[in-house]
Design a protein around this motif. Structure first.
Motif, PDB file in Angstrom:
ATOM      1  N   ILE A 265       0.870  -1.175   0.000  1.00 12.98           N
ATOM      2  CA  ILE A 265       0.000   0.000   0.000  1.00 12.98           C
ATOM      3  C   ILE A 265       0.905   1.222   0.000  1.00 12.98           C
ATOM      4  O   ILE A 265       1.684   1.431   0.931  1.00 12.98           O
ATOM      5  CB  ILE A 265      -0.921   0.017   1.224  1.00 12.98           C
ATOM      6  CG1 ILE A 265      -1.757  -1.279   1.289  1.00 12.98           C
ATOM      7  CG2 ILE A 265      -1.841   1.227   1.199  1.00 12.98           C
ATOM      8  CD1 ILE A 265      -2.569  -1.415   2.560  1.00 12.98           C
ATOM      9  N   ILE A 266       0.815   2.027  -1.062  1.00 15.05           N
ATOM     10  CA  ILE A 266       1.715   3.158  -1.228  1.00 15.05           C
ATOM     11  C   ILE A 266       0.926   4.465  -1.315  1.00 15.05           C
ATOM     12  O   ILE A 266      -0.281   4.460  -1.547  1.00 15.05           O
ATOM     13  CB  ILE A 266       2.586   3.001  -2.496  1.00 15.05           C
ATOM     14  CG1 ILE A 266       1.696   2.919  -3.741  1.00 15.05           C
ATOM     15  CG2 ILE A 266       3.462   1.771  -2.384  1.00 15.05           C
ATOM     16  CD1 ILE A 266       2.476   2.845  -5.039  1.00 15.05           C
ATOM     17  N   GLU A 267       1.629   5.565  -1.094  1.00 15.14           N
ATOM     18  CA  GLU A 267       1.057   6.904  -1.223  1.00 15.14           C
ATOM     19  C   GLU A 267       1.721   7.594  -2.412  1.00 15.14           C
ATOM     20  O   GLU A 267       2.943   7.796  -2.420  1.00 15.14           O
ATOM     21  CB  GLU A 267       1.292   7.710   0.056  1.00 15.14           C
ATOM     22  CG  GLU A 267       0.710   7.098   1.323  1.00 15.14           C
ATOM     23  CD  GLU A 267      -0.809   7.182   1.358  1.00 15.14           C
ATOM     24  OE1 GLU A 267      -1.362   8.083   0.680  1.00 15.14           O
ATOM     25  OE2 GLU A 267      -1.429   6.363   2.064  1.00 15.14           O
TER      26      GLU A 267
ATOM     27  N   VAL B  22      -0.328  -1.815  -4.976  1.00 13.36           N
ATOM     28  CA  VAL B  22       0.433  -2.309  -6.121  1.00 13.36           C
ATOM     29  C   VAL B  22       0.099  -3.785  -6.324  1.00 13.36           C
ATOM     30  O   VAL B  22       0.184  -4.577  -5.389  1.00 13.36           O
ATOM     31  CB  VAL B  22       1.943  -2.142  -5.893  1.00 13.36           C
ATOM     32  CG1 VAL B  22       2.731  -2.717  -7.058  1.00 13.36           C
ATOM     33  CG2 VAL B  22       2.286  -0.682  -5.677  1.00 13.36           C
ATOM     34  N   MET B  23      -0.310  -4.119  -7.550  1.00  6.32           N
ATOM     35  CA  MET B  23      -0.609  -5.510  -7.866  1.00  6.32           C
ATOM     36  C   MET B  23       0.084  -5.881  -9.169  1.00  6.32           C
ATOM     37  O   MET B  23       0.172  -5.063 -10.091  1.00  6.32           O
ATOM     38  CB  MET B  23      -2.120  -5.730  -7.978  1.00  6.32           C
ATOM     39  CG  MET B  23      -2.874  -5.510  -6.686  1.00  6.32           C
ATOM     40  SD  MET B  23      -4.591  -6.080  -6.763  1.00  6.32           S
ATOM     41  CE  MET B  23      -5.241  -5.008  -8.036  1.00  6.32           C
TER      42      MET B  23
ATOM     43  N   LEU C 111       0.096  -2.931 -11.696  1.00  6.38           N
ATOM     44  CA  LEU C 111      -1.163  -2.207 -11.585  1.00  6.38           C
ATOM     45  C   LEU C 111      -1.172  -1.327 -10.351  1.00  6.38           C
ATOM     46  O   LEU C 111      -0.492  -1.612  -9.359  1.00  6.38           O
ATOM     47  CB  LEU C 111      -2.341  -3.185 -11.493  1.00  6.38           C
ATOM     48  CG  LEU C 111      -2.428  -4.295 -12.534  1.00  6.38           C
ATOM     49  CD1 LEU C 111      -3.580  -5.220 -12.189  1.00  6.38           C
ATOM     50  CD2 LEU C 111      -2.596  -3.731 -13.921  1.00  6.38           C
ATOM     51  N   LEU C 112      -1.963  -0.248 -10.420  1.00  4.55           N
ATOM     52  CA  LEU C 112      -2.260   0.580  -9.268  1.00  4.55           C
ATOM     53  C   LEU C 112      -3.754   0.503  -9.015  1.00  4.55           C
ATOM     54  O   LEU C 112      -4.552   0.818  -9.897  1.00  4.55           O
ATOM     55  CB  LEU C 112      -1.839   2.032  -9.517  1.00  4.55           C
ATOM     56  CG  LEU C 112      -0.348   2.288  -9.711  1.00  4.55           C
ATOM     57  CD1 LEU C 112      -0.093   3.759 -10.010  1.00  4.55           C
ATOM     58  CD2 LEU C 112       0.438   1.852  -8.478  1.00  4.55           C
ATOM     59  N   TYR C 113      -4.129   0.091  -7.803  1.00  5.98           N
ATOM     60  CA  TYR C 113      -5.521  -0.125  -7.452  1.00  5.98           C
ATOM     61  C   TYR C 113      -5.898   0.768  -6.286  1.00  5.98           C
ATOM     62  O   TYR C 113      -5.282   0.701  -5.221  1.00  5.98           O
ATOM     63  CB  TYR C 113      -5.738  -1.597  -7.113  1.00  5.98           C
ATOM     64  CG  TYR C 113      -7.104  -1.938  -6.567  1.00  5.98           C
ATOM     65  CD1 TYR C 113      -8.262  -1.424  -7.144  1.00  5.98           C
ATOM     66  CD2 TYR C 113      -7.238  -2.795  -5.478  1.00  5.98           C
ATOM     67  CE1 TYR C 113      -9.510  -1.737  -6.647  1.00  5.98           C
ATOM     68  CE2 TYR C 113      -8.486  -3.124  -4.982  1.00  5.98           C
ATOM     69  CZ  TYR C 113      -9.617  -2.591  -5.570  1.00  5.98           C
ATOM     70  OH  TYR C 113     -10.856  -2.904  -5.076  1.00  5.98           O
ATOM     71  N   ASP C 114      -6.890   1.620  -6.494  1.00  7.91           N
ATOM     72  CA  ASP C 114      -7.381   2.518  -5.455  1.00  7.91           C
ATOM     73  C   ASP C 114      -8.487   1.806  -4.675  1.00  7.91           C
ATOM     74  O   ASP C 114      -9.554   1.516  -5.224  1.00  7.91           O
ATOM     75  CB  ASP C 114      -7.921   3.810  -6.078  1.00  7.91           C
ATOM     76  CG  ASP C 114      -8.223   4.871  -5.036  1.00  7.91           C
ATOM     77  OD1 ASP C 114      -8.775   4.526  -3.974  1.00  7.91           O
ATOM     78  OD2 ASP C 114      -7.918   6.052  -5.286  1.00  7.91           O
TER      79      ASP C 114
ATOM     80  N   GLY D 123     -12.008   2.268  -6.413  1.00  6.30           N
ATOM     81  CA  GLY D 123     -12.079   1.090  -7.273  1.00  6.30           C
ATOM     82  C   GLY D 123     -11.342   1.256  -8.585  1.00  6.30           C
ATOM     83  O   GLY D 123     -11.302   0.328  -9.392  1.00  6.30           O
ATOM     84  N   ASP D 124     -10.711   2.421  -8.838  1.00  8.39           N
ATOM     85  CA  ASP D 124      -9.946   2.629 -10.060  1.00  8.39           C
ATOM     86  C   ASP D 124      -8.742   1.698 -10.074  1.00  8.39           C
ATOM     87  O   ASP D 124      -8.068   1.512  -9.064  1.00  8.39           O
ATOM     88  CB  ASP D 124      -9.458   4.075 -10.151  1.00  8.39           C
ATOM     89  CG  ASP D 124     -10.603   5.064 -10.310  1.00  8.39           C
ATOM     90  OD1 ASP D 124     -11.646   4.656 -10.838  1.00  8.39           O
ATOM     91  OD2 ASP D 124     -10.446   6.229  -9.907  1.00  8.39           O
TER      92      ASP D 124
END
Length: 281
Positions: free
Chosen positions: A65-67, A82-83, A91-94, A98-99
């Motif tokens: 989990i990053i900022e 980060v996935m 990928l970056l998942y909010d 849900g973005d």
């Protein structure tokens, strides 16, 4: 910077980091702190790949989990997960909105992602890890649905058709093909409804089409095998197989559209806040 050939892997045990692993040529090295390395293996139950962005001073791994800003043209920081997919896409998942999209699409060259800090990992929370795994499974299934998923869908359709045909035979002593196919529609709708409740992110048009032709071919092959063992002629076997492919494919596609329509549309194809470059918008 960490090149692809020297990319690290984080080792976890019960959701907690116990060390790191990397390959140097043919040698496999392990470290408990990222500084001292040896060939002595570290016991672990999960292994997560390093992302292709970050750097030597701040290494980012799958599930962190990053900022950072979500896109290159955004100013505000967001809490992102980060996935890394099976095909190696980062990928970056909010978690809030849900973005989700690839880092390459959100930060096209020459822009470089800048991570302000890493605030933890989803693997320490059962709810977060299940949620992120659900999104990741949906993305992987979009490119190539799992064999188990295709088999479940095909078996559900065939059982629905067979059950409807058996009921007709017991009551009327004859079988109507359209009524039997209606049984396949009901069973497909039931299975898709269960899948949607378990993972709404699974539903996209790309996934639906990818599943459709696989289910159709699988069902058609089964029909041909049954017809072969019954002893039908070659021409009839081909005809029944073709009919099985067309009917199962059309019914599966219709079932998927109906479930998506009843639940408010395909989860990723009905977003209202569209932004260029975001494939889940």
């Amino acid at each position: 910077e960490s090149g692809l050939a020297y990319r690290w892997e984080r080792l976890l045990r019960n959701g907690l980091c116990v060390g790191y692993r990397r390959e140097l040529g043919r040698a496999v090295m392990f470290s408990k702190d990222g500084y001292g390395w040896s060939a002595e293996s570290i016991e672990h139950d999960q292994r997560h790949t390093e992302a292709n962005f970050g750097g030597a001073s701040l290494k980012i791994f799958h599930g962190d989990i990053i900022e950072m800003p979500y896109r290159y043209d955004h100013q505000e920081n967001r809490s992102l997960v980060v996935m890394i997919t099976d095909t190696g896409d980062n990928l970056l998942y909010d978690l809030h909105s849900g973005d989700v999209d690839t880092v390459e699409a959100l930060w096209p060259p020459p822009n470089r992602p800048f991570v302000h800090k890493c605030s933890g990992s989803v693997w320490t929370s059962d709810s977060l890890s299940k949620r992120c795994n659900g999104v990741l499974r949906a993305l992987n299934a979009e490119e190539k649905p799992g064999f188990e998923m295709v088999v479940q869908a095909s078996v559900a359709f065939c059982l629905g058709v067979a059950s409807a045909a058996l009921i007709q035979w017991l009551i009327f002593e004859e079988v109507g093909p359209l009524t039997a196919l209606f049984g396949g529609l009901l069973s497909s709708l039931g299975l898709l409804t269960v899948w949607h409740r378990l993972n709404p992110y699974l539903f996209s048009r790309k996934w639906s089409i990818s599943m459709t032709w696989r289910v159709a071919l699988f069902c058609g092959l089964n029909v041909m095998l049954v017809a072969f063992f019954v002893g039908y002629s070659f021409a009839r076997i081909v005809g029944l197989g073709t009919a099985g492919i067309l009917s199962s494919g059309l019914i599966w596609l219709l079932s998927s559209d109906l479930v998506a329509w009843r639940s408010g549309g395909y989860e990723r194809d009905s977003k209202t806040s569209r932004r260029p470059g975001a494939r889940w918008d």
